[in-house]
Scaffold this motif. Structure first.
Motif, PDB file in Angstrom:
ATOM      1  N   ASP A 260      47.220 -50.516 -27.146  1.00  0.00           N
ATOM      2  CA  ASP A 260      46.000 -49.866 -26.927  1.00  0.00           C
ATOM      3  C   ASP A 260      46.678 -48.271 -26.452  1.00  0.00           C
ATOM      4  OD1 ASP A 260      47.135 -50.744 -24.307  1.00  0.00           O
ATOM      5  OD2 ASP A 260      45.096 -50.691 -23.667  1.00  0.00           O
ATOM      6  N   ILE A 261      47.882 -48.029 -26.790  1.00  0.00           N
ATOM      7  CA  ILE A 261      48.256 -46.557 -26.316  1.00  0.00           C
ATOM      8  C   ILE A 261      49.357 -46.114 -27.410  1.00  0.00           C
ATOM      9  CG2 ILE A 261      50.045 -45.541 -24.617  1.00  0.00           C
ATOM     10  CD1 ILE A 261      49.220 -47.843 -22.591  1.00  0.00           C
ATOM     11  N   LYS A 262      49.092 -44.596 -27.411  1.00  0.00           N
ATOM     12  CA  LYS A 262      49.702 -43.716 -28.485  1.00  0.00           C
ATOM     13  C   LYS A 262      50.370 -42.637 -27.707  1.00  0.00           C
ATOM     14  CE  LYS A 262      47.116 -44.451 -32.766  1.00  0.00           C
ATOM     15  NZ  LYS A 262      46.489 -43.990 -33.840  1.00  0.00           N
ATOM     16  N   ILE A 263      51.961 -42.629 -28.201  1.00  0.00           N
ATOM     17  CA  ILE A 263      52.521 -41.495 -27.661  1.00  0.00           C
ATOM     18  C   ILE A 263      52.088 -40.182 -28.376  1.00  0.00           C
ATOM     19  CG2 ILE A 263      54.724 -40.233 -27.694  1.00  0.00           C
ATOM     20  CD1 ILE A 263      54.418 -42.760 -25.645  1.00  0.00           C
ATOM     21  N   ALA A 264      51.924 -39.175 -27.714  1.00  0.00           N
ATOM     22  CA  ALA A 264      51.341 -37.764 -28.435  1.00  0.00           C
ATOM     23  C   ALA A 264      51.997 -36.618 -27.962  1.00  0.00           C
ATOM     24  CB  ALA A 264      49.666 -37.777 -28.134  1.00  0.00           C
ATOM     25  N   ASN A 265      51.863 -35.442 -28.675  1.00  0.00           N
ATOM     26  CA  ASN A 265      52.155 -34.193 -28.081  1.00  0.00           C
ATOM     27  C   ASN A 265      51.043 -33.499 -28.253  1.00  0.00           C
ATOM     28  OD1 ASN A 265      51.909 -33.063 -30.672  1.00  0.00           O
ATOM     29  ND2 ASN A 265      54.113 -32.998 -31.352  1.00  0.00           N
ATOM     30  N   TYR A 266      51.179 -32.190 -27.528  1.00  0.00           N
ATOM     31  CA  TYR A 266      49.884 -31.463 -27.257  1.00  0.00           C
ATOM     32  C   TYR A 266      49.172 -30.996 -28.375  1.00  0.00           C
ATOM     33  CZ  TYR A 266      51.192 -31.531 -22.206  1.00  0.00           C
ATOM     34  OH  TYR A 266      51.807 -31.785 -20.926  1.00  0.00           O
ATOM     35  N   GLY A 267      49.848 -30.367 -29.331  1.00  0.00           N
ATOM     36  CA  GLY A 267      49.366 -29.784 -30.594  1.00  0.00           C
ATOM     37  C   GLY A 267      48.622 -30.976 -31.395  1.00  0.00           C
ATOM     38  N   TYR A 268      49.115 -32.120 -31.360  1.00  0.00           N
ATOM     39  CA  TYR A 268      48.514 -33.308 -32.153  1.00  0.00           C
ATOM     40  C   TYR A 268      47.075 -33.803 -31.390  1.00  0.00           C
ATOM     41  CZ  TYR A 268      47.913 -38.249 -33.356  1.00  0.00           C
ATOM     42  OH  TYR A 268      47.519 -39.648 -33.795  1.00  0.00           O
ATOM     43  N   TYR A 269      47.215 -33.943 -30.064  1.00  0.00           N
ATOM     44  CA  TYR A 269      46.046 -34.119 -29.297  1.00  0.00           C
ATOM     45  C   TYR A 269      45.018 -33.119 -29.327  1.00  0.00           C
ATOM     46  CZ  TYR A 269      43.436 -36.101 -25.503  1.00  0.00           C
ATOM     47  OH  TYR A 269      42.266 -36.661 -24.649  1.00  0.00           O
ATOM     48  N   LEU A 270      45.484 -31.986 -29.385  1.00  0.00           N
ATOM     49  CA  LEU A 270      44.201 -30.874 -29.407  1.00  0.00           C
ATOM     50  C   LEU A 270      43.730 -30.807 -30.806  1.00  0.00           C
ATOM     51  CD1 LEU A 270      43.450 -28.667 -27.556  1.00  0.00           C
ATOM     52  CD2 LEU A 270      45.136 -26.975 -28.950  1.00  0.00           C
ATOM     53  N   ARG A 271      44.180 -31.332 -31.939  1.00  0.00           N
ATOM     54  CA  ARG A 271      43.662 -31.381 -33.058  1.00  0.00           C
ATOM     55  C   ARG A 271      42.691 -32.563 -33.190  1.00  0.00           C
ATOM     56  NH1 ARG A 271      44.071 -34.144 -37.479  1.00  0.00           N
ATOM     57  NH2 ARG A 271      45.903 -35.253 -36.989  1.00  0.00           N
ATOM     58  N   LYS A 272      43.276 -33.612 -32.789  1.00  0.00           N
ATOM     59  CA  LYS A 272      42.192 -34.724 -32.718  1.00  0.00           C
ATOM     60  C   LYS A 272      41.027 -34.855 -31.628  1.00  0.00           C
ATOM     61  CE  LYS A 272      44.011 -39.095 -33.004  1.00  0.00           C
ATOM     62  NZ  LYS A 272      43.140 -39.253 -34.254  1.00  0.00           N
ATOM     63  N   PHE A 273      41.443 -33.970 -30.460  1.00  0.00           N
ATOM     64  CA  PHE A 273      40.387 -34.147 -29.545  1.00  0.00           C
ATOM     65  C   PHE A 273      40.122 -32.750 -28.755  1.00  0.00           C
ATOM     66  CE2 PHE A 273      42.322 -38.241 -29.388  1.00  0.00           C
ATOM     67  CZ  PHE A 273      41.509 -39.000 -29.788  1.00  0.00           C
ATOM     68  N   PRO A 274      39.365 -31.971 -29.789  1.00  0.00           N
ATOM     69  CA  PRO A 274      39.033 -30.413 -29.219  1.00  0.00           C
ATOM     70  C   PRO A 274      38.604 -30.406 -27.721  1.00  0.00           C
ATOM     71  CG  PRO A 274      38.418 -30.673 -31.462  1.00  0.00           C
ATOM     72  CD  PRO A 274      38.624 -32.208 -31.052  1.00  0.00           C
ATOM     73  N   PRO A 275      38.806 -29.501 -26.773  1.00  0.00           N
ATOM     74  CA  PRO A 275      38.221 -29.471 -25.548  1.00  0.00           C
ATOM     75  C   PRO A 275      36.729 -29.707 -25.652  1.00  0.00           C
ATOM     76  CG  PRO A 275      40.040 -27.753 -25.739  1.00  0.00           C
ATOM     77  CD  PRO A 275      39.644 -28.040 -27.145  1.00  0.00           C
TER      78      PRO A 275
ATOM     79  N   MET B 269      38.719 -50.192 -37.498  1.00  0.00           N
ATOM     80  CA  MET B 269      39.549 -50.321 -36.333  1.00  0.00           C
ATOM     81  C   MET B 269      39.200 -49.190 -35.431  1.00  0.00           C
ATOM     82  SD  MET B 269      43.772 -50.095 -35.992  1.00  0.00           S
ATOM     83  CE  MET B 269      44.642 -50.432 -34.322  1.00  0.00           C
ATOM     84  N   ALA B 270      38.930 -49.602 -34.176  1.00  0.00           N
ATOM     85  CA  ALA B 270      38.402 -48.586 -33.005  1.00  0.00           C
ATOM     86  C   ALA B 270      39.518 -47.415 -32.979  1.00  0.00           C
ATOM     87  CB  ALA B 270      38.079 -49.320 -31.763  1.00  0.00           C
ATOM     88  N   GLU B 271      38.904 -46.085 -32.466  1.00  0.00           N
ATOM     89  CA  GLU B 271      39.797 -45.129 -32.269  1.00  0.00           C
ATOM     90  C   GLU B 271      40.533 -45.132 -31.024  1.00  0.00           C
ATOM     91  OE1 GLU B 271      41.916 -41.775 -32.618  1.00  0.00           O
ATOM     92  OE2 GLU B 271      40.370 -41.979 -34.181  1.00  0.00           O
ATOM     93  N   CYS B 272      41.923 -45.013 -30.975  1.00  0.00           N
ATOM     94  CA  CYS B 272      42.752 -45.118 -29.857  1.00  0.00           C
ATOM     95  C   CYS B 272      42.116 -43.765 -28.643  1.00  0.00           C
ATOM     96  CB  CYS B 272      44.378 -44.738 -29.793  1.00  0.00           C
ATOM     97  SG  CYS B 272      44.896 -44.835 -28.336  1.00  0.00           S
ATOM     98  N   LYS B 273      41.805 -44.478 -27.432  1.00  0.00           N
ATOM     99  CA  LYS B 273      41.712 -43.629 -26.501  1.00  0.00           C
ATOM    100  C   LYS B 273      42.456 -43.266 -25.432  1.00  0.00           C
ATOM    101  CE  LYS B 273      36.564 -44.783 -26.965  1.00  0.00           C
ATOM    102  NZ  LYS B 273      35.567 -45.349 -26.339  1.00  0.00           N
ATOM    103  N   LYS B 274      43.729 -43.981 -25.468  1.00  0.00           N
ATOM    104  CA  LYS B 274      44.667 -43.595 -24.176  1.00  0.00           C
ATOM    105  C   LYS B 274      45.889 -43.115 -25.041  1.00  0.00           C
ATOM    106  CE  LYS B 274      43.206 -47.663 -21.719  1.00  0.00           C
ATOM    107  NZ  LYS B 274      43.893 -48.925 -20.940  1.00  0.00           N
ATOM    108  N   TYR B 275      46.382 -41.902 -24.641  1.00  0.00           N
ATOM    109  CA  TYR B 275      47.409 -41.209 -25.032  1.00  0.00           C
ATOM    110  C   TYR B 275      48.255 -40.670 -24.055  1.00  0.00           C
ATOM    111  CZ  TYR B 275      44.782 -40.994 -29.569  1.00  0.00           C
ATOM    112  OH  TYR B 275      44.123 -41.145 -30.708  1.00  0.00           O
ATOM    113  N   ILE B 276      49.635 -40.635 -24.270  1.00  0.00           N
ATOM    114  CA  ILE B 276      50.569 -40.298 -23.073  1.00  0.00           C
ATOM    115  C   ILE B 276      51.506 -39.205 -23.835  1.00  0.00           C
ATOM    116  CG2 ILE B 276      52.567 -41.039 -22.061  1.00  0.00           C
ATOM    117  CD1 ILE B 276      51.393 -43.715 -21.121  1.00  0.00           C
TER     118      ILE B 276
END
Length: 807
Positions: A289-304, A1-8
């Motif tokens: 195609d959308i996932k709810i996120a918080n900042y800590g979760y997103y930062l771990r998945k997608f480092p800058p 399954m493709a990795e989700c690319k849209k987070y809110i």
């Protein structure tokens, strides 16, 4: 399954400035918040509470779900606000804490709560010491409440400079949130070319001069403004679509659409904004195609993957950087068009002078007890988070490690408290609005006054002359108020309290408390070693020997007092230095003799001759104490008035009914009499803390409907909400669902028929949970479902054999 690319991610900055009296550490009654006691209470009922039990409606307008919004959004709560909630609204406070715990599970170990600089000071305008304390206190407070280390920290007004980011990084804060206008430029890591501005849909790293770094998220400005000012919260589905529209249609890399606004938008600024937020999140969760996120979760998945540089000394609410908090930059809220804010500069200069003088006193007094007084200040939060004599002594033992005299302990705590006030006086809202005489500025000046009083106690120094000299350069926009110094003298200095004044408030309390030898007056403990009450008709005399101890500074004072109460608001109070036992006994004997004989002249002479230290009257009481005294007096008068109205009603009721039936004109005064009586009876019943008397309410309902009375709803809605909530508490105590269902249905029906609309969130949440978890016997199913229908809930299918499922 493709990795989700849209987070809110939706971030809410939930904050109220500290409103507590600097001496009492309690908020005095604020009439502008009526029918609530104060604005904290009002905003809690309009925003903080609804967001913890927010309703999601289906297309038919029925409640399909009840959710805790704090689980699914990113949020910070000001520590001073959380302190208030913990004491005054503990159920709401606990739901906020619980939401973070649930979000940790939902977001794979990353909680949705982030910390905040402690009391909302503008960090770029603070010195390094104060920045460090604000961040350390913010972290310590967060860890105590949420039981974990914070990953992120909110900066007041998002005001930022490099030094602040350095201190955040030093304290292991991983990220902060800024406005996109605070980004100067960015580039992909490993490249050389900088690009002006920002793409808010990415996470960025800011590399700092020290070699450390911190991640920064820049919120989407247009979408955030849409929530705050453009009606996005009128429709949760529309809100969701606006967020979704910010993505690229087919992004090549992960994107985070995120917004940040004042949390009060969701219910206080926009009615039912919590429901729009709840539906928005609910709708977004259904998008494949959308996932709810918080900042800590997103930062771990997608480092800058990108580096950023900030605009120094910038903020989210001032186009001129941080000038709003130190100059007449043109940014203001409210006021007359011709008003200016030139007062901001001398206000800050006066406080900066005071800060530096207080720092010198603090260092000189505490360096003999601790090698680093400022480190001791950073640890002081361990005391003031939850004060007690035991904690204070443990603090002294742990950090000072010496056997100290009581006077030395008091000096240390006074000096630390002086520094707490020195930080509180920089709370940002003191500069935010349009006029120096505004309540926000008066509040921070009150903290300055308390700090100077403590400086007098600690070092016997008088800082007032120079402070007022600088403040006199601040001119009010209201000519009659004069300068900042004039406003300080008339609006701040009268609030100043001493232990003797607190003791006099205690003395007034002894007039009406039968067991008054030991009372707590706000944050002071009062104990009477001797207490004598003498009553003669409606007049009362109380004489006492009392000790008052501050729970804040541990300082104490013994003195003697006498209070003569003459009825209504008329009281005469005087104090003296502590009398000997023989002196006290002799005076009590004389007072009793003169008072019993009705010789008030001699009573007053005794007071004048023996209690001359300080005089005291009704006008010296705290606002809440004034109201308490007046309510006590007026309750008697209201009861007398109602008795009179009732007698008139008894004599005329049959005649009024006859005239009404025959269509005859009824004297207006008699209609008014009946309406006044009925509305007061209804309010008294709703405001009582007992379970509702349905027969009485139904009787009142029928009279209102028959006579078509238009009733004032705001006060009655508030009282009705409290009455509804007594049913929730009844179930939690006794688990008697039958009684709760029966009373709820009857009460809601009666209230609705006469136009009273209480908040039903708590009852709806209770019934929703009961049904969802099957917490009721099969025999009660019909009643529970009937109440659920009455509460606007959609019911479909079965959860288990004993209970239907909410969809």
């Amino acid at each position: 399954m493709a990795e989700c690319k849209k987070y809110i991610c939706v971030h809410g900055h939930f904050y109220q400035p500290p409103r507590e009296n600097a001496w009492l550490e309690e908020i005095e009654i604020q009439e502008s918040a009526h029918p609530y006691h104060d604005w904290n209470e009002r905003i809690t009922q309009e925003c903080y509470r609804p967001n913890s039990v927010s309703r999601i409606l289906n297309d038919a307008g029925k409640i399909a779900d009840i959710v805790n919004n704090y689980i699914d959004i990113s949020f910070n709560f000001g520590p001073t606000l959380l302190s208030w909630l913990e004491i005054h609204q503990p159920d709401v406070y606990q739901r906020i804490i619980d939401a973070d715990m649930q979000s940790i599970v939902q977001f794979e170990g990353h909680g949705s709560a982030i910390a905040q600089v402690y009391n909302h000071i503008i960090m770029p305008l603070a010195n390094r010491r104060d920045k460090e304390t604000q961040i350390i206190w913010g972290i310590e407070d967060f860890e105590k409440r949420f039981g974990r280390n914070p990953e992120g920290m909110w900066l007041a007004e998002t005001a930022v400079d490099t030094e602040t980011l350095e201190i955040l990084a030093e304290n292991k804060i991983k990220f902060t949130i800024l406005s996109p206008y605070q980004a100067a430029r960015f580039r992909r890591i490993g490249t050389n070319d900088w690009i002006p501005g920002i793409d808010s849909r990415r996470a960025y790293v800011c590399n700092l001069p020290s070699g450390k770094s911190i991640a920064i998220f820049f919120y989407h400005a247009e979408l955030s403004q849409g929530v705050a000012f453009k009606g996005y919260l009128n429709d949760g589905k529309f809100f969701a679509h606006q967020l979704m529209s910010a993505f690229d249609s087919d992004p090549s890399e992960a994107q985070l659409v995120h917004i940040a606004t004042d949390g009060e938008s969701y219910g206080h600024h926009h009615r039912n904004g919590d429901m729009a937020l709840a539906y928005c999140i609910h709708y977004l969760k259904k998008q494949p195609d959308i996932k709810i996120a918080n900042y800590g979760y997103y930062l771990r998945k997608f480092p800058p993957q990108y580096e950023v540089q900030i605009h120094e000394n910038s903020s989210w609410s001032c186009a001129h950087g941080v000038e709003r908090w130190r100059s007449d930059c043109g940014c203001k809220t409210g006021g007359e068009p011709h008003w200016n804010q030139k007062w901001r500069k001398p206000l800050r200069e006066a406080l900066d002078y005071l800060r530096d003088e207080l720092a010198n006193i603090f260092e000189s007094k505490l360096k003999k007890y601790h090698p680093n007084p400022w480190d001791l200040r950073n640890k002081y939060i361990h005391i003031f988070q939850q004060r007690s004599r035991t904690k204070t002594l443990r603090f002294i033992e742990h950090y000072i490690g010496k056997d100290l005299k009581e006077e030395e302990i008091i000096t240390i705590i006074r000096a630390l408290e002086m520094q707490r006030m020195a930080l509180y006086m920089y709370t940002s809202c003191g500069w935010f609005f349009n006029e120096i005489s505004g309540i926000e500025t008066i509040q921070i000046l009150q903290y300055a006054e308390r700090a100077m009083q403590l400086a007098e106690d600690v070092a016997q120094v008088d800082l007032y002359p120079r402070f007022l000299e600088i403040l006199s350069q601040a001119q009010s926009n209201i000519p009659s108020l004069g300068t900042g110094a004039d406003i300080y003298r008339t609006m701040v200095v009268p609030k100043r309290l001493s232990l003797t004044q607190v003791g006099m408030h205690y003395a007034v309390s002894t007039l009406f408390e039968e067991d008054a030898r030991n009372l707590t007056v706000l944050n002071y403990e009062c104990t009477s070693e001797e207490l004598t009450r003498i009553k003669a008709g409606g007049q009362l005399l109380v004489i006492g020997q009392t000790k008052v101890r501050s729970k804040v500074t541990q300082s104490q004072k013994r003195f003697s007092f006498v209070i003569l109460y003459l009825g209504n608001h008329h009281l005469i109070g005087n104090t003296a230095d502590s009398l000997s036992y023989d002196e006290y006994a002799s005076l009590v004997k004389k007072f009793r003799e003169y008072f019993d004989a009705g010789n008030l002249t001699q009573v007053l002479e005794l007071i004048k001759d023996n209690f001359a230290s300080r005089t005291f009257s009704f006008f010296d009481l705290f606002k809440d104490e004034q109201k308490k005294l007046l309510d006590r007096v007026l309750d008697i008068q209201v009861k007398n008035a109602l008795d009179f109205y009732e007698r008139i009603n008894e004599r005329t009721f049959l005649l009024l009914n006859l005239m009404h039936k025959e269509g005859l004109t009824i004297p207006e005064i008699l209609i008014t009499n009946l309406k006044t009586l009925v509305i007061q009876n209804l309010y008294d019943e709703l405001a009582s803390p007992t379970l509702p008397d349905i027969d009485k309410i139904h009787e009142i309902e029928q009279i209102i409907l028959k006579w078509k009375f238009r009733i004032p709803t705001e006060r009655l809605n508030y009282a009705a909400t409290l009455k509804i909530n007594t049913l929730v508490e009844e179930y939690r105590k006794n688990q008697n669902i039958h009684l709760v269902v029966e009373l709820s249905i009857d009460l809601i029906n009666s209230l609705k028929s006469i136009g009273i609309t209480p908040q039903l969130n708590e009852l709806q949440d209770l019934i929703f949970t009961i049904i969802k978890e099957g917490k009721f016997p099969q025999s009660e199913m019909f009643g529970v479902l009937l109440l659920a229908n009455k509460l606007g809930m959609e019911i479909r299918g079965k959860l288990n054999k004993s209970a239907p499922r909410m969809v």
